[in-house]
Design an enzyme around this catalytic site. Structure first.
Site, mmCIF file in Angstrom:
data_model
loop_
_atom_site.group_PDB
_atom_site.id
_atom_site.type_symbol
_atom_site.label_atom_id
_atom_site.label_comp_id
_atom_site.label_asym_id
_atom_site.label_seq_id
_atom_site.Cartn_x
_atom_site.Cartn_y
_atom_site.Cartn_z
ATOM 1 N N LYS A 183 -15.152 6.495 -3.214
ATOM 2 C CA LYS A 183 -15.074 5.170 -2.607
ATOM 3 C C LYS A 183 -13.856 5.147 -1.696
ATOM 4 C CE LYS A 183 -13.011 1.346 -3.197
ATOM 5 N NZ LYS A 183 -12.888 1.035 -1.774
ATOM 6 N N ASP A 212 -11.570 3.448 1.400
ATOM 7 C CA ASP A 212 -11.327 2.062 1.794
ATOM 8 C C ASP A 212 -12.295 1.705 2.929
ATOM 9 O OD1 ASP A 212 -8.722 0.022 1.431
ATOM 10 O OD2 ASP A 212 -9.886 -0.230 3.283
ATOM 11 N N GLU A 251 -2.196 8.731 -8.132
ATOM 12 C CA GLU A 251 -1.209 8.971 -7.071
ATOM 13 C C GLU A 251 -0.843 7.600 -6.521
ATOM 14 O OE1 GLU A 251 -0.004 11.857 -6.497
ATOM 15 O OE2 GLU A 251 -1.452 13.193 -7.439
ATOM 16 N N CYS A 301 2.971 7.087 1.612
ATOM 17 C CA CYS A 301 3.507 6.888 0.259
ATOM 18 C C CYS A 301 4.832 7.601 0.054
ATOM 19 C CB CYS A 301 2.484 7.366 -0.762
ATOM 20 S SG CYS A 301 1.977 9.073 -0.516
ATOM 21 N N GLU A 334 8.152 -1.692 -2.962
ATOM 22 C CA GLU A 334 7.644 -0.869 -1.868
ATOM 23 C C GLU A 334 7.271 -1.777 -0.692
ATOM 24 O OE1 GLU A 334 3.687 0.858 -2.361
ATOM 25 O OE2 GLU A 334 4.434 2.761 -1.575
HETATM 26 P P1 NAD Z 1 -4.816 -0.392 -3.185
HETATM 27 O O1 NAD Z 1 -4.423 -0.087 -4.580
HETATM 28 O O2 NAD Z 1 -4.933 -1.803 -2.788
HETATM 29 O O3 NAD Z 1 -6.244 0.282 -2.839
HETATM 30 C C1 NAD Z 1 -6.492 1.658 -3.015
HETATM 31 C C2 NAD Z 1 -7.986 1.868 -3.241
HETATM 32 O O4 NAD Z 1 -8.345 1.234 -4.468
HETATM 33 C C3 NAD Z 1 -8.867 1.239 -2.170
HETATM 34 O O5 NAD Z 1 -9.985 2.049 -1.940
HETATM 35 C C4 NAD Z 1 -9.277 -0.077 -2.812
HETATM 36 O O6 NAD Z 1 -10.483 -0.603 -2.293
HETATM 37 C C5 NAD Z 1 -9.423 0.339 -4.257
HETATM 38 N N1 NAD Z 1 -9.300 -0.752 -5.236
HETATM 39 C C6 NAD Z 1 -8.742 -1.972 -5.060
HETATM 40 N N2 NAD Z 1 -8.804 -2.676 -6.211
HETATM 41 C C7 NAD Z 1 -9.414 -1.879 -7.122
HETATM 42 C C8 NAD Z 1 -9.743 -2.039 -8.501
HETATM 43 N N3 NAD Z 1 -9.473 -3.154 -9.174
HETATM 44 N N4 NAD Z 1 -10.336 -0.997 -9.140
HETATM 45 C C9 NAD Z 1 -10.586 0.159 -8.484
HETATM 46 N N5 NAD Z 1 -10.301 0.351 -7.178
HETATM 47 C C10 NAD Z 1 -9.725 -0.656 -6.498
HETATM 48 O O7 NAD Z 1 -3.797 0.384 -2.256
HETATM 49 P P2 NAD Z 1 -3.711 0.331 -0.660
HETATM 50 O O8 NAD Z 1 -2.932 -0.869 -0.261
HETATM 51 O O9 NAD Z 1 -5.029 0.535 -0.069
HETATM 52 O O10 NAD Z 1 -2.861 1.657 -0.370
HETATM 53 C C11 NAD Z 1 -1.489 1.648 -0.275
HETATM 54 C C12 NAD Z 1 -0.856 2.083 -1.582
HETATM 55 O O11 NAD Z 1 -1.285 3.404 -1.895
HETATM 56 C C13 NAD Z 1 0.656 2.163 -1.480
HETATM 57 O O12 NAD Z 1 1.227 1.656 -2.655
HETATM 58 C C14 NAD Z 1 0.927 3.658 -1.353
HETATM 59 O O13 NAD Z 1 2.202 4.059 -1.775
HETATM 60 C C15 NAD Z 1 -0.166 4.214 -2.207
HETATM 61 N N6 NAD Z 1 -0.443 5.611 -1.855
HETATM 62 C C16 NAD Z 1 -0.055 6.595 -2.713
HETATM 63 C C17 NAD Z 1 -0.243 7.938 -2.372
HETATM 64 C C18 NAD Z 1 0.215 9.045 -3.280
HETATM 65 O O14 NAD Z 1 -0.186 10.171 -3.068
HETATM 66 N N7 NAD Z 1 1.046 8.788 -4.281
HETATM 67 C C19 NAD Z 1 -0.865 8.259 -1.164
HETATM 68 C C20 NAD Z 1 -1.266 7.220 -0.319
HETATM 69 C C21 NAD Z 1 -1.056 5.899 -0.679
#
Ligand code: NAD
Length: 540
Positions: free
Chosen positions: A204, A206, A277, A311, A409
């Site tokens: 899945k 985004d 992650e 990230c 963050e």
């Molecule tokens: P997010 O948690 O809002 O969304 C991430 C994914 O999870 C999306 O596909 C979203 O649709 C899905 N999602 C949302 N709610 C969900 C739920 N209840 N159950 C399952 N899936 C759900 O994060 P974001 O804003 O899209 O991404 C940014 C964040 O990701 C930042 O905090 C960043 O640091 C982190 N990030 C971490 C890494 C890493 O490798 N550690 C890499 C990239 C981004």
């Protein structure tokens, strides 16, 4: 359709703007391409549609069909059926798909750069980092995958008599949930080791970055992956995400710490494994003996790549007081010179934020810091003249602990400067958040820098760079400690997590029971003596 160009190199205010030739969103993403790509999403006949927009202009990019919970179940049924044949193929055949994918990613570089740019708003150079990462990850697991997975002999309980093999079996179907910020690198990077290990994957991505993901999947199929082995479902995270977790044999999640906690709880309730992650509040330490020119250049890359929506990007910068003024002069000057760009041409230094939500968070963090007494050394403002979601690269000084930007963050182009007199104090302050993803140490004394690195509580530490060497060195693990995650991507951890380990023990000559006429007591004596002998022989 708005031209993705500015046609101007004059600084209207603050940061200058990169010039470019005019190319429209429609040039980069023609409607036929969108129609073809979205046809691969697993949906019913009358799906709801999610609208994605180009961050550069606000123009509509695509209407992406959304999967219902029943569609997610269908995707898993298809993937599960396809996985059985996929897992039967020799590992080298599966790995060869990745090596062909490597070549296809490089061959289709420009097309992928266009898609990444129009979906994320990042510059071409930052989008190129994704192409590189995707190819490097595919090469690594294409070449090293078979070695990681090969059966390993282990010492048996009795030498010679017991022969033990450790096998790696695929988990089955991996549920992958990925964010918008690195739609090519994270989407493919976390899936490729799962494929080599013999799994199918239901991803899945985004909705905002679905087109990049769908094009990458097409290339993987062209490279030889059976189409049914990689299923794509799309939809609102809180609706479709839990459905993915509900059907998966293992979950690979990348996203925010808040969502990660929810996903981890759901996975735990099903007793399935999960790698998380998550977010970070990454620190850079500029020690008193650092090369200040290199550190200032490195800080620009580390803080403002992908407009800070990375990230592992740096949001806290600790500088030795003795060199702080000299360092800041260089860092601020370089940051002021960064060219903002909203075009598909090379040459811009920083692009757009991805969404209004990101712009709101960045604006709130800066305003809150200023209200609490921080000084803006450069930047600090949205740049609607460049695009609706642009924000200047921003350096804050004198940030106080009650400010949100101090610990939360930001995920944007904002860095706070803190001075230190003593390295102990700097290490303690760098470690003083709940996160533990990435950090960076700058010093000419490598031995000392490595000693400081080992005391930082982060999954990766880069010496004399900000984030790229540790991430791109894919033979070594990458991931977060504490609130930044569980598990690792890359290296052996990045592939073995997608396997079940199985021990096969073969007993020969003597069974595990009194034999050769011995009674229980005689057998117990023999075993006692044998154990003493094995210890004396330093048997492990
Ligand atoms: P997010 O948690 O809002 O969304 C991430 C994914 O999870 C999306 O596909 C979203 O649709 C899905 N999602 C949302 N709610 C969900 C739920 N209840 N159950 C399952 N899936 C759900 O994060 P974001 O804003 O899209 O991404 C940014 C964040 O990701 C930042 O905090 C960043 O640091 C982190 N990030 C971490 C890494 C890493 O490798 N550690 C890499 C990239 C981004």
């Amino acid at each position: 359709m708005t031209d993705i160009s500015t046609g101007s190199s004059t600084a209207v205010q603050g940061n200058p703007v990169a010039t470019s030739g005019a190319r429209s969103v429609a040039d980069a993403v023609p409607p036929q391409l969108v129609t073809r790509l979205v046809s691969a999403v697993v949906t019913g006949d009358q799906p709801t549609l999610a609208t994605s927009r180009c961050p550069f202009t606000g123009d509509v990019l695509a209407e992406i069909p959304e999967s219902s919970p029943a569609d997610v179940a269908t995707a898993f049924v298809r993937a599960r059926a396809a996985q059985l044949d996929w897992a039967k193929r020799p590992v080298r055949e599966r790995a060869a798909v990745l090596l062909r994918f490597h070549d296809l990613v490089l061959k289709h570089r420009d097309e992928l750069l266009d898609l990444i740019q129009v979906e994320t708003g990042k510059t071409r150079a930052h989008a190129f980092e994704e192409v590189l990462a995707s190819a490097i990850e595919a090469r690594h697991y294409g070449r090293a995958g078979a070695g990681y997975l090969k059966p390993r002999r282990r010492g048996g309980v009795f030498p010679v008599l017991t022969q033990v093999l450790e096998l790696r079996q695929p988990k089955g179907v991996i549920g992958q949930i990925s964010p918008w910020n690195y739609p090519l690198a994270l989407f493919t990077g976390d899936a490729v080791p799962a494929f080599v290990a013999g799994n199918a994957v239901v991803t899945k991505p985004d909705s905002q970055t679905a087109l990049t993901a769908l094009r990458a999947r097409e290339l993987m199929i062209e490279a030889g992956l059976p189409a049914e082995v990689w299923q794509i479902v799309i939809g609102d995270g809180p609706v479709v995400g839990p459905e993915v977790v509900a059907h998966a044999d293992y979950v690979s999640f990348t996203g925010s710490t808040r969502t990660g906690r929810d996903v981890a709880q759901r996975a735990a309730a099903r007793l399935i494994g999960a790698s998380m992650e998550l977010g970070g509040k990454n620190a850079m330490l500029v020690l008193a003996d650092a090369d200040l020119d290199k550190a200032a250049e490195g800080a620009v890359r580390a803080c403002f790549s992908s407009a800070g929506q990375l990230c592992i990007s740096i949001e806290r910068l600790y500088v030795a007081s003795s060199v702080a003024d000299a360092f800041l002069e260089k860092f601020v000057a370089r940051t002021k010179a960064l060219k903002l760009g909203n075009s598909l041409a090379w040459g811009a230094d920083m692009g757009s934020l991805v969404s209004q939500r990101q712009l709101d968070t960045v604006t709130r963090h800066v305003e809150d810091a200023v209200k609490n007494g921080a000084e803006v050394l450069t930047g600090g403002k949205p740049r609607a003249d460049v695009g609706p979601l642009f924000f200047e690269p921003t350096i804050l000084d004198g940030v106080t602990t009650e400010s949100a930007v101090c610990n939360e963050e930001t995920f944007g182009p904002v860095v706070s400067i803190y001075r230190f007199d003593d390295e102990e104090e700097a290490v303690a302050r760098a470690n003083g958040t709940s996160y533990g993803l990435n950090s960076s140490v700058w010093s000419k004394n490598l031995r000392h820098a490595k000693a400081v690195a080992a005391r930082l509580h982060t999954g990766t530490v880069n010496v004399n760079e900000g984030y790229a060497p540790a991430y791109a060195s894919v033979a070594a693990p990458m991931g977060g400690m504490r609130d930044s995650g569980i598990g690792r991507r890359h290296g052996s951890e990045g592939i073995l997590k997608y396997t079940e380990v199985q021990t096969v023990a073969v007993q020969r000559v003597m069974q595990m029971t009194p034999s050769f006429g011995l009674d229980d007591e005689g057998y117990a004596k023999l075993l006692g003596k044998s154990l003493g002998m094995l210890k004396a022989l330093r048997f492990k």
